[in-house]
Scaffold this active site. Structure first.
Site, PDB file in Angstrom:
ATOM      1  N   GLU A 135     -58.394  -6.599  16.646  1.00 37.19           N
ATOM      2  CA  GLU A 135     -57.530  -7.752  16.949  1.00 37.19           C
ATOM      3  C   GLU A 135     -57.190  -8.550  15.686  1.00 37.19           C
ATOM      4  OE1 GLU A 135     -56.103  -7.557  19.644  1.00 37.19           O
ATOM      5  OE2 GLU A 135     -57.514  -6.218  20.631  1.00 37.19           O
TER       6      GLU A 135
ATOM      7  N   CYS B 119     -54.400   1.862   6.719  1.00 41.15           N
ATOM      8  CA  CYS B 119     -54.469   0.557   7.383  1.00 41.15           C
ATOM      9  C   CYS B 119     -55.219  -0.447   6.513  1.00 41.15           C
ATOM     10  CB  CYS B 119     -55.129   0.685   8.759  1.00 41.15           C
ATOM     11  SG  CYS B 119     -54.066   1.493   9.961  1.00 41.15           S
TER      12      CYS B 119
ATOM     13  N   CYS C  96     -52.581   2.477  15.008  1.00 37.49           N
ATOM     14  CA  CYS C  96     -52.625   3.629  14.093  1.00 37.49           C
ATOM     15  C   CYS C  96     -52.765   4.904  14.935  1.00 37.49           C
ATOM     16  CB  CYS C  96     -53.826   3.473  13.169  1.00 37.49           C
ATOM     17  SG  CYS C  96     -54.042   4.827  12.009  1.00 37.49           S
TER      18      CYS C  96
ATOM     19  N   CYS D 279     -59.530   5.623  13.233  1.00 38.86           N
ATOM     20  CA  CYS D 279     -59.252   4.312  12.638  1.00 38.86           C
ATOM     21  C   CYS D 279     -59.485   3.203  13.667  1.00 38.86           C
ATOM     22  CB  CYS D 279     -57.805   4.279  12.149  1.00 38.86           C
ATOM     23  SG  CYS D 279     -57.320   2.681  11.489  1.00 38.86           S
TER      24      CYS D 279
END
Lengths: 199, 310
Positions: free
Chosen positions: A140, A177, A150, A155
């Site tokens: 979050e 990311c 992703c 991930c």
């Protein structure tokens, strides 16, 4: 209020707050997890009331979108605001959510309700709950910083459909990311170490 | 001996694939069927028939001592050389029945058993293995998916069964009526072929392939709820005699591509449903009736965005 970092850095820290009753250990674990993974400073603010206003009688759950709207209306002297609750959350079109965030916004919310082993008929498992909480909080926070889902199942930004997806993914960003996360923080004036995630 | 064994071990037929009749008969060493046993429209079958005919002709002209030709018999002729107990019926080859020996020299067009099987297979959909969960929606494996959320499932004999996918049935919710095209009606891939109704509004559904409608699921006319409860099996729409099957299938999503497409559609739907706040969620299976949940959104708007029809 517990704080790590001076008051001058509050606006560059993450505020973590419980909505309604919640074990302090959970709040502190989530704060520590975010700090360890991202090197971000945090503060734990005093508890807010249970989000009774968001209860949906038809579904017997709490509308997380309404809670998020209410949180965004409040003023928070921090970079990001993460609320933790133990009520069951949903959004329209989905049967439930583990967490919800405004993409690129300030606020996000996560729930312990479906992250507890007891919900799935298993024995209580505090370590497992903490692991799941850490992943969901980081997910979050990633959304709050503008990251989207992703495709890499490992991930932490992978969109979990069910708890098995959450258990499968790692408590870390994939290299792509992570770079994006770091870049977004730099845009907010925060520099974190260029550490490669444990992938 | 070892060489022969090694050659045999190379002839593995992957799961879900079937041997071509030319391989089954032993004319060619390895060939998988890629046309659903619809031999009359199979390019490979035509090429092999021509090759065998040419080689038969050349054998008559060949000088004594010339090397033997490779393909001198069609698969039917090869099969007919086998003892009667070895002449497998085409439905035995495709695995739809356990054991059946061909009694009529592979003249399927005049075989009463073949006619019975055709009718039976068209009436009842083939069973579907437990669908895969993708982003909170079910996807049946081995199906081809159109971007308008319809599916196409090639079946034996060249026909193709079509229907709506789980994403669409959840999006549309409880339907009150389903309108089918007439038998013999020509459908075009990506053009409206069916209509579904809910609360007096109509949504047009795109056909996933080109072809002629040969059968419609009449059960849906009285029980449109079948489309919601069993989108990949009992809720099928129609059976199509395809006219451009190979070309059409290339334009559909299959396997991993279908998974990615569904995940992307889920993200798009979530964004559209929550466009007032730009939110993203972790967790969550879709509700059964998405339209019912989004009362404020126009049904027509959702239909246009995801069924991609006007």
């Amino acid at each position: 209020m517990k704080s790590k970092g001076g008051s001058s850095t509050l606006s560059k820290s993450i505020t973590i707050c419980s909505l309604g009753p919640l074990d302090d250990m959970i709040t502190e674990h989530v704060a520590g997890h975010i700090s360890n993974r991202c090197g971000l400073q945090y503060k734990i603010s005093s508890r807010m009331d249970s989000p009774k206003y968001a209860f949906d009688e038809k579904r017997g759950q709490y509308n997380s979108k309404l809670i998020l709207k209410r949180l965004t209306e409040l003023s928070h002297n921090s970079l990001k605001f993460l609320a933790i609750t133990q009520v069951d959350l949903f959004v329209p079109i989905l049967k439930y959510v583990f967490g919800l965030a405004q993409v690129g916004g300030q606020c996000s919310i996560i729930s312990t309700y479906r992250l507890r082993a007891q919900f799935y008929g298993h024995e209580p498992n505090q370590d497992l709950l903490m692991d799941r909480m850490g992943k969901t909080a980081l997910h979050e926070l990633g959304h709050s910083l503008g990251l989207t889902h992703c495709r890499d199942r490992r991930c932490v930004m992978y969109s979990s459909t069910n708890i098995a997806d959450t258990d499968f993914k790692r408590s870390d960003f994939c290299p792509t990311c992570f770079e994006l996360f770091r870049w977004q923080l730099e845009n907010c004036g925060i520099r974190i170490k260029p550490r490669m995630p444990q992938f | 001996m070892a060489r022969a064994l090694r050659a045999e071990s190379m002839k593995i037929v992957p799961p879900g694939k079937k041997k071509c009749v030319w391989m089954e008969a032993g004319v060619v060493s390895y060939k998988l069927c890629d046309n659903n046993y619809d031999c009359p429209t199979c390019v490979y079958d035509h090429a092999m028939q021509t090759k065998v005919a040419r080689q038969k002709e050349s054998m008559e002209m060949k000088p004594v001592g010339a090397p033997p030709e490779k393909f001198t018999a069609t698969w039917v002729e090869k099969m007919m050389m086998l003892p009667a107990s070895g002449r497998k019926c085409r439905y035995m080859i495709t695995g739809e029945i356990g054991r059946k020996i061909c009694p009529s020299a592979y003249e399927c067009g005049t075989c009463s058993f073949d006619r019975m099987m055709q009718q039976r297979l068209q009436a009842e959909p083939l069973p579907v293995e437990t669908p895969t969960q993708v982003a909170g929606f079910e996807l049946a494996d081995g199906f081809y998916y159109h971007e308008g959320h319809t599916w196409a499932r090639p079946e034996y004999g060249g026909r193709v069964r079509v229907g709506l996918d789980d994403f669409a049935q959840r999006l549309l919710g409880k339907l009150s009526q389903i309108e089918m095209p007439n038998i013999g009606h020509e459908l075009k891939q990506g053009e409206a072929g069916f209509s579904v109704k809910r609360n007096g509004e109509t949504a047009r559904v795109l056909s996933p392939i080109d072809g002629i409608v040969s059968r419609v699921n009449e059960k849906l006319l009285d029980h449109p709820e079948l489309m919601n409860s069993s989108p990949y099996q009992d809720g099928w729409f129609a059976i199509i005699e395809p006219t451009k099957l190979r070309k059409n299938l290339k334009d559909l999503y299959y396997g991993e591509e279908a998974h990615t497409f569904t995940s992307d559609e889920r993200e798009r739907l979530f964004s559209m449903a929550n466009d007032d706040l730009n939110i993203a969620a972790d967790g969550g299976v879709s509700v059964e009736d998405i339209s019912g949940e989004l009362e404020e959104k126009e049904w027509g708007k959702l239909v246009k965005a995801f069924l991609r029809s006007k």
